[in-house]
Structure formats: structure tokens, C-alpha cells
Design an enzyme around this catalytic site. Structure first.
Site, PDB file in Angstrom:
ATOM      1  CB  CYS A 112      11.328 -10.586  -1.555  1.00 35.43           C
ATOM      2  SG  CYS A 112      11.807  -8.948  -2.117  1.00 35.43           S
ATOM      3  CD1 TRP A 133       6.111  -4.779  -2.915  1.00 30.89           C
ATOM      4  CD2 TRP A 133       7.801  -4.064  -1.643  1.00 30.89           C
ATOM      5  NE1 TRP A 133       5.780  -3.531  -2.427  1.00 30.89           N
ATOM      6  CE2 TRP A 133       6.798  -3.069  -1.645  1.00 30.89           C
ATOM      7  CE3 TRP A 133       8.962  -3.830  -0.915  1.00 30.89           C
ATOM      8  CZ2 TRP A 133       6.903  -1.886  -0.947  1.00 30.89           C
ATOM      9  CZ3 TRP A 133       9.080  -2.630  -0.214  1.00 30.89           C
ATOM     10  CH2 TRP A 133       8.057  -1.676  -0.231  1.00 30.89           C
ATOM     11  CG  ASN A 155      12.393 -11.106   2.641  1.00 29.05           C
ATOM     12  OD1 ASN A 155      12.006 -10.016   2.228  1.00 29.05           O
ATOM     13  ND2 ASN A 155      11.959 -11.647   3.756  1.00 29.05           N
ATOM     14  N   GLY A 156      14.857  -8.772   2.185  1.00 31.81           N
ATOM     15  CA  GLY A 156      15.364  -7.846   3.203  1.00 31.81           C
ATOM     16  C   GLY A 156      16.209  -6.758   2.587  1.00 31.81           C
ATOM     17  CD  GLU A 210      -8.727  -0.310   8.236  1.00 30.44           C
ATOM     18  OE1 GLU A 210      -7.685   0.288   8.473  1.00 30.44           O
ATOM     19  OE2 GLU A 210      -8.769  -1.370   7.579  1.00 30.44           O
ATOM     20  CG  HIS A 254     -11.782  23.705  12.569  1.00 29.62           C
ATOM     21  ND1 HIS A 254     -11.848  24.963  13.123  1.00 29.62           N
ATOM     22  CD2 HIS A 254     -12.542  22.914  13.364  1.00 29.62           C
ATOM     23  CE1 HIS A 254     -12.595  24.936  14.210  1.00 29.62           C
ATOM     24  NE2 HIS A 254     -13.035  23.693  14.372  1.00 29.62           N
ATOM     25  CD  GLU A 271      -4.494  -1.273   1.911  1.00 29.83           C
ATOM     26  OE1 GLU A 271      -3.614  -2.100   2.055  1.00 29.83           O
ATOM     27  OE2 GLU A 271      -5.531  -1.261   2.597  1.00 29.83           O
ATOM     28  CE  LYS A 292      -2.477  -9.871   4.596  1.00 32.11           C
ATOM     29  NZ  LYS A 292      -3.561  -8.889   4.755  1.00 32.11           N
ATOM     30  CE  LYS A 326      -8.113  -2.033   4.126  1.00 31.62           C
ATOM     31  NZ  LYS A 326      -7.614  -2.342   5.422  1.00 31.62           N
ATOM     32  NE  ARG A 343       7.548 -13.253   2.378  1.00 32.43           N
ATOM     33  CZ  ARG A 343       7.717 -12.879   3.640  1.00 32.43           C
ATOM     34  NH1 ARG A 343       6.794 -13.147   4.519  1.00 32.43           N
ATOM     35  NH2 ARG A 343       8.806 -12.262   4.029  1.00 32.43           N
TER      36      ARG A 343
HETATM   37  C1  F6R Z   1      -3.916  -2.226   5.149  1.00 27.15           C
HETATM   38  C2  F6R Z   1      -2.798  -3.104   5.332  1.00 27.15           C
HETATM   39  C3  F6R Z   1      -1.541  -2.563   5.908  1.00 27.15           C
HETATM   40  C4  F6R Z   1      -1.199  -3.365   7.162  1.00 27.15           C
HETATM   41  C5  F6R Z   1       0.143  -2.904   7.737  1.00 27.15           C
HETATM   42  C6  F6R Z   1       0.489  -3.652   9.001  1.00 27.15           C
HETATM   43  O1  F6R Z   1      -4.974  -2.894   4.543  1.00 27.15           O
HETATM   44  O2  F6R Z   1      -2.880  -4.269   5.064  1.00 27.15           O
HETATM   45  O3  F6R Z   1      -1.667  -1.215   6.218  1.00 27.15           O
HETATM   46  O4  F6R Z   1      -2.217  -3.204   8.092  1.00 27.15           O
HETATM   47  O5  F6R Z   1       1.144  -3.131   6.786  1.00 27.15           O
HETATM   48  O6  F6R Z   1       0.604  -5.019   8.802  1.00 27.15           O
HETATM   49  P1  F6R Z   1       0.612  -6.029  10.010  1.00 27.15           P
HETATM   50  O7  F6R Z   1      -0.709  -5.953  10.670  1.00 27.15           O
HETATM   51  O8  F6R Z   1       0.882  -7.366   9.388  1.00 27.15           O
HETATM   52  O9  F6R Z   1       1.709  -5.596  10.940  1.00 27.15           O
END
Ligand code: F6R
Length: 584
Positions: free
Chosen positions: A2, A74, A100-101, A461, A484, A468, A579, A465, A27
Site C-alpha cells: 500500500c 492493495w 502499509n504492511g 519470464e 513428457h 500479468e 509493484k 509477462k 504500490r
Molecule cells: C513481474 C514482476 C514481479 C517482480 C517481483 C519481484 O513482472 O514485476 O514478479 O519481479 O515481485 O520484485 P522485485 O524485483 O522488486 O523484488
């Protein structure tokens, strides 16, 4: 997960709070609220939705008063409802909080408060904090003592800002970020410098287990025992103010497009050589991270074992608590994180430290908690990443990991970064092809991404993407594993992206593509070599074999972005995500 903000000063608080919340929305963005105070009276407005939507409906920025608090949420405890949105008032209505937390012992605290007659309006753990503060304040009639007593009872991790009707703001930090912006007699208490960067670049990074009191006598910082602490004002980089989309429709597109430049900006900073020496001397080397940062760790593992002949163990940060003995005594742990605030990564680091392990980190936010926990830090230097999906931070992480590996193998990779940058520019210039392919993905429900060797981590990866940004079920598969199991899933409703650069994996990957094609699935080939087998070809330029991963992720980032647009979702703020994942 948050964002919290507070303001105490000489101007109207609400417009500043709302602008700050808008900048920190990455956030958390499911609900928002603002409360201001003037003449011993609070005014509170909150609602469900993004800052701009709720502000347009309720006029959050029209509230009067020269002190106030604000929040973007959030959800952790309780659904996304107006009732659960912050700020929350104490039972007396004279104290309010944004938080936050997570408070881990909130149920026990809540039932104690209920026994003392306190009533609760929301399902949040936050309301427990504010009522505990009220109970302690009613007992002591002293704000400082009420905070000391309250934090002594809280378990979990949190930062909060509390406003008292008598004209005092208090903020406390326990394993969640808290930064004070200082502009003469105006004070900003915030989760991120983005909350106040427009107003001031003078910041105090509040230490863990400290709290701040701001009132007419100025600002005072104490530790959780109540002892005054000395603090330092730091100048924050003005580049953090540079978070405008410019001509781009979304931050995500802007950040994808910046990569031809950002991969050139990663530096071998003055800790680089020590970083290398530490790795060379380490008995055991581990790399950890979450999400995209973990995928970067997997690439590093491959690079270091292949080129530097160094054995590396990778560990998903959130898994380490379940096998704490995994880290041997006196080892080295490299922690990778864009934000430097991921709770899982921080916990992994704390566990590793118990085994006398040195912590080296690769982070974007140099003032983050992870940097503070590390003995050596290398910064990504790619500028703020606002889009929730990691894009440019991933390629910058890779660039640093390539530089480290190259140093460890005495220049055996010798990456030509100018050539990598030119290759990225070339891919970015053919976006219309990718945009066209995205139109076909609008209706599909499953997509698989296939890669071999080092490309497997890119396939994973890529799947992350696509999930998400486009909400399509996506899975990264090792080419050889197809037969397999996953081959059973292939039919004409399925799309498969084949990561197929013209390198040592090419022939085997082509065989897998043939097996998939024979089952009727559609194939999107990402390759420097055209083939009839591809229903759609995304061309990448040829490059030195080890460097393909850095360029082949770019078209998939673009494809995910354009598919999100086709599906009319907001690529900057995917549903249910945030984020900085500062909760476990
Ligand atoms: C994927 C994404 C998340 C972050 C993960 C780690 O696009 O953004 O999977 O990679 O939450 O975040 P950081 O790198 O900030 O520790």
C-alpha cells in the site's frame, strides 16, 4: 503493498496528498482515501477505484486543512470495499491512521480491545492499531508514550502514519519503508520519495524501529524505546521526479522502449571489483529473487556455470523459509530485486545472515531496505520503473549479471553492448508486426512458450509477462520436456511461442516446433532465421550467441503489452498485483 502519506505544513494538505498518492499508485491501486484536519476537526473521504477515479467522484483534493493523511490500498485483510479503505478512525474519532504492511497478531489484539468495549467497522488489521493507540493515549495522555506502548505490542511488519485531532502527525516504521520529505517547515511522511518529490528533494530515510512526531514544535525522531535519534537529510536524485509518461500511452510501453538506452547505463560502480572478489572467495554461491528477478537469477546460474565454471545455487526467495538449512555457513548470497523492498527477498536475506553469509545485492532503488541489509550493492541505474510488470529492470539485471560473469571468466564473453543496444532498437522499430500478432491472441485462453538451455528462463519470464499483462494462462516449457507431457495439450486452439535463435539450440527446438505443428497448434517463432513452420515470425537480429536472451525478451514484452491493449486492460496496473510486494 500500500502507499501511505502524511503532510504537516502551511499549505492545503489535500492536493499534495492526492498528487503524491497518484505517483505512488504502483504500490496498490484498489481503493484510496484522504483525511485532513483543521480546527480540531477531521474530514474524511474514501472510495474504491484508482486515485483519479475516486478523486473525480469525491473531490478528495478539495478537502480543507493544513495537515492530513492519505492511502492507496492493495487489499490484504478484508475485501476491496469503501469500509476497508483507509484512513481508519479510532472509536473516539479523534485519531486516524493509514497503514502499509501486516499485523500478524491482530486477532488477539482485536479481541482484547473488544473485551474493553472497542467496536470495529472494517475487516482490516489497521483498525486494531489505531484503537490500540487510542487506548494507550487515553491511559497516558501522552502521544509519544502511546506510540511506544503500541509498537511494543504489534507483531508483523508495518509503517503507518497517524493523525491526532489536536494537531500532531506521527509515523512509525517496522520493516516497511518510511521516508520524510523536508521543505522548510513543511513535512511529508511517505512510503516513497515519489510521494513528495515535486515539493522537495531533501529526504530522511527513517531507520527501522524508529518513529517520527511532527507538531508545531517541529519534527522529532525517536527509536522504539523513546530515545531521540540523530538523523541525516539526504538529497534524493531528481531523476525520481522524472516519472511522466511523456508521449507514451503507458509507462509500460515507455519502459520497454527505454531499453536500448538503459542496458548501456548499467555501471561497474566502485563496489563492482569487491563484488567480484567476494564471489571468487566464496565457498558457496547462492542467488535469490522473486518473480522476474528470480528469472534473472536463473540466467545468471547458467552463465556463471557455463562461462566462469562457478557452481551457483538459485533459490526462490519465498521458498527459503521452508528450507533454512539450505544456505551453508560462510557463503555468499546475491539478492536481486528491482524495488529492494520485496518482503520475500528481505526475509531470505535475514535467514541467510544467520549462517554468516555475506549479502551482495543488485537493486534499482539504492536507498531500499535491501541495500541497507547488504554489504555490497550494484545499482541497475535504469531509472524509476512504474509499470507493475518488470521490463527494463529485467534487461538491466541481465546486463549486470553478464558483466559480472565476463569479469569472472576474464573477458570470455566480451559483450558488445553497443551492438546489443542496436539490436534492441531494431526490434522496437518493428512493433507493428507484433501489434498485428497480438490481435490473434485476444480470444485465446492458453499459450505456451518453449525454449531450451538459457532460453528456458526467458520462456518462463515470457510466460510471467503474458500472464500479468494479458491475463492469458501462459507456461514456459523446456523444449525437451514437450514429449513428457505438454504435447497432450497441443491442438488448434493453442498458440506456442518458440524462442528459437540461430544458435546451438536451434535444431532441437525446430524439432519440437515440428511436433507441435503436427498437432495443429499455431506457432509464433522468435528467431533471426525465417521458417515456413512459423504461422507468425517475429524477427530478431543475429547477435553473439550468449547475448540472445537480452534481446529475445523484448518482442515478448511488446506482445504482452499489445495483447493487454487488445483485451482493454490497463497494462500499467494489472489486476490484483502491486509493484512492490512488501507482504509475505
Ligand atoms: C513481474 C514482476 C514481479 C517482480 C517481483 C519481484 O513482472 O514485476 O514478479 O519481479 O515481485 O520484485 P522485485 O524485483 O522488486 O523484488
Amino acid at each position: 503493498m500500500c502507499s501511505i502519506i502524511g503532510y504537516f505544513g502551511h499549505s492545503e494538505a489535500a492536493p499534495t496528498l492526492v498528487r503524491g498518492l497518484g505517483r505512488m499508485e504502483y504500490r496498490g491501486y484498489d481503493s484510496v482515501g484522504v483525511l485532513t484536519g483543521s480546527d480540531n476537526k477531521f474530514v474524511l473521504k474514501k472510495g474504491v477505484g484508482k486515485v483519479s477515479e475516486v478523486n473525480a467522484k469525491l473531490g478528495l483534493d478539495q478537502l480543507h486543512g493544513s495537515m492530513g493523511i492519505g492511502h492507496t490500498r492493495w487489499a490484504t485483510h478484508g475485501k476491496v470495499t469503501t469500509k476497508n479503505a483507509h484512513p481508519h478512525l479510532s472509536n473516539s474519532g479523534k485519531i486516524a491512521i493509514v497503514h502499509n504492511g501486516i499485523i500478524e497478531n491482530y486477532e488477539e489484539l482485536k479481541s482484547n480491545l473488544q473485551k474493553n468495549g472497542y467496536k470495529f467497522q472494517s475487516e482490516t488489521d489497521t483498525e486494531v492499531i489505531v484503537n490500540l493507540i487510542q487506548q494507550n493515549f487515553d491511559e497516558t495522555s501522552d502521544i509519544k508514550q502511546s506510540i511506544i506502548k503500541t509498537v511494543a505490542n504489534l507483531k508483523g511488519h508495518y509503517s503507518f502514519v497517524v493523525i491526532f485531532e489536536n494537531g500532531t502527525l506521527v509515523a512509525a516504521r517496522f520493516h516497511e519503508p518510511l521516508i520524510v520529505g523536508v521543505e522548510n517547515d513543511n513535512y511529508y511522511l511517505s512510503s516513497d520519495v515519489l510521494g513528495f518529490i515535486e515539493k522537495t528533494d531533501d529526504a530522511i530515510y527513517v531507520d527501522n524501529e524508529d518513529f517520527v512526531i511532527v507538531n508545531n514544535t517541529g519534527m522529532h525522531i525517536f527509536d522504539f524505546d523513546g530515545t531521540p535519534v540523530k538523523y541525516q537529510i539526504t538529497k534524493v536524485s531528481k531523476e525520481f521526479a522524472d516519472v511522466y509518461k511523456g508521449d507514451y500511452a503507458h509507462f509500460t510501453l515507455k519502459e520497454i522502449s527505454e531499453q536500448a538506452d538503459t542496458i548501456l547505463r548499467t555501471e561497474k560502480n566502485n563496489q563492482f571489483q569487491q563484488f567480484i572478489n567476494n564471489i571468487k572467495q566464496s565457498k558457496n554461491l547462492y542467488i535469490t529473487g522473486s518473480g522476474t528477478s528470480y528469472n534473472a537469477a536463473e540466467i545468471a546460474k547458467y552463465l556463471m556455470s557455463k562461462f566462469a565454471k562457478i557452481k551457483v545455487d538459485t533459490v526462490i526467495s519465498s521458498e527459503l523459509p521452508f528450507s533454512p538449512d539450505y544456505i551453508e555457513q560462510d557463503s555468499t548470497l546475491i539478492a536481486i530485486s528491482q524495488s529492494g523492498e520485496s518482503a520475500d527477498v528481505l526475509e531470505a536475506v535475514r535467514i541467510a545472515k544467520k549462517s554468516n553469509t555475506s549479502i551482495l545485492s543488485i537493486v534499482n532503488h539504492l536507498n531500499s531496505s535491501l541495500s541497507q541489509e547488504s554489504s555490497l550493492v550494484i545499482g541497475l541505474n535504469c531509472g524509476p520503473e512504474i509499470g507493475v510488470a518488470a521490463t527494463k529492470s529485467f534487461t538491466s539485471q541481465l546486463a549486470i549479471l553478464y558483466k559480472i560473469t565476463d569479469e569472472l571468466c576474464n573477458g570470455c564473453i566480451n559483450p558488445d553492448w553497443v551492438k546489443v543496444s542496436a539490436a534492441i532498437s531494431q526490434i522496437l522499430s518493428s512493433q507493428s508486426n507484433i501489434e498485428g500478432i497480438a490481435k490473434n491472441l485476444k480470444e485465446i485462453s492458453d499459450i505456451y512458450i518453449l525454449g531450451r538451455g538459457i532460453h528456458l528462463s526467458i520462456a518462463r519470464e515470457a510466460a510471467l509477462k503474458l500472464k500479468e499483462l494479458s491475463y492469458i494462462h501462459a507456461e514456459g516449457i523446456a523444449g525437451g520436456e514437450l514429449k513428457h507431457g505438454p504435447l497432450a495439450l497441443m491442438d488448434s486452439n493453442v498458440y506456442v511461442i518458440i524462442i528459437n535463435p540461430n544458435d546451438s539450440t536451434y535444431t532441437d527446438t525446430m524439432n519440437s516446433a515440428n511436433e507441435i505443428k503436427a498437432r495443429g497448434a499455431k506457432i509464433i517463432g522468435i528467431s533471426d532465421k525465417e521458417s515456413d513452420i512459423y504461422d507468425y515470425w517475429i524477427e530478431i537480429p543475429p547477435i553473439d550467441e550468449p547475448l540472445y536472451p537480452i534481446i529475445e525478451i523484448i518482442p515478448i514484452q511488446l506482445l504482452s503489452y499489445y495483447t493487454a491493449l487488445e483485451k482493454k486492460t490497463n497494462p500499467d496496473y494489472p489486476r490484483n498485483l502491486a509493484k512492490s510486494v512488501t507482504v509475505k
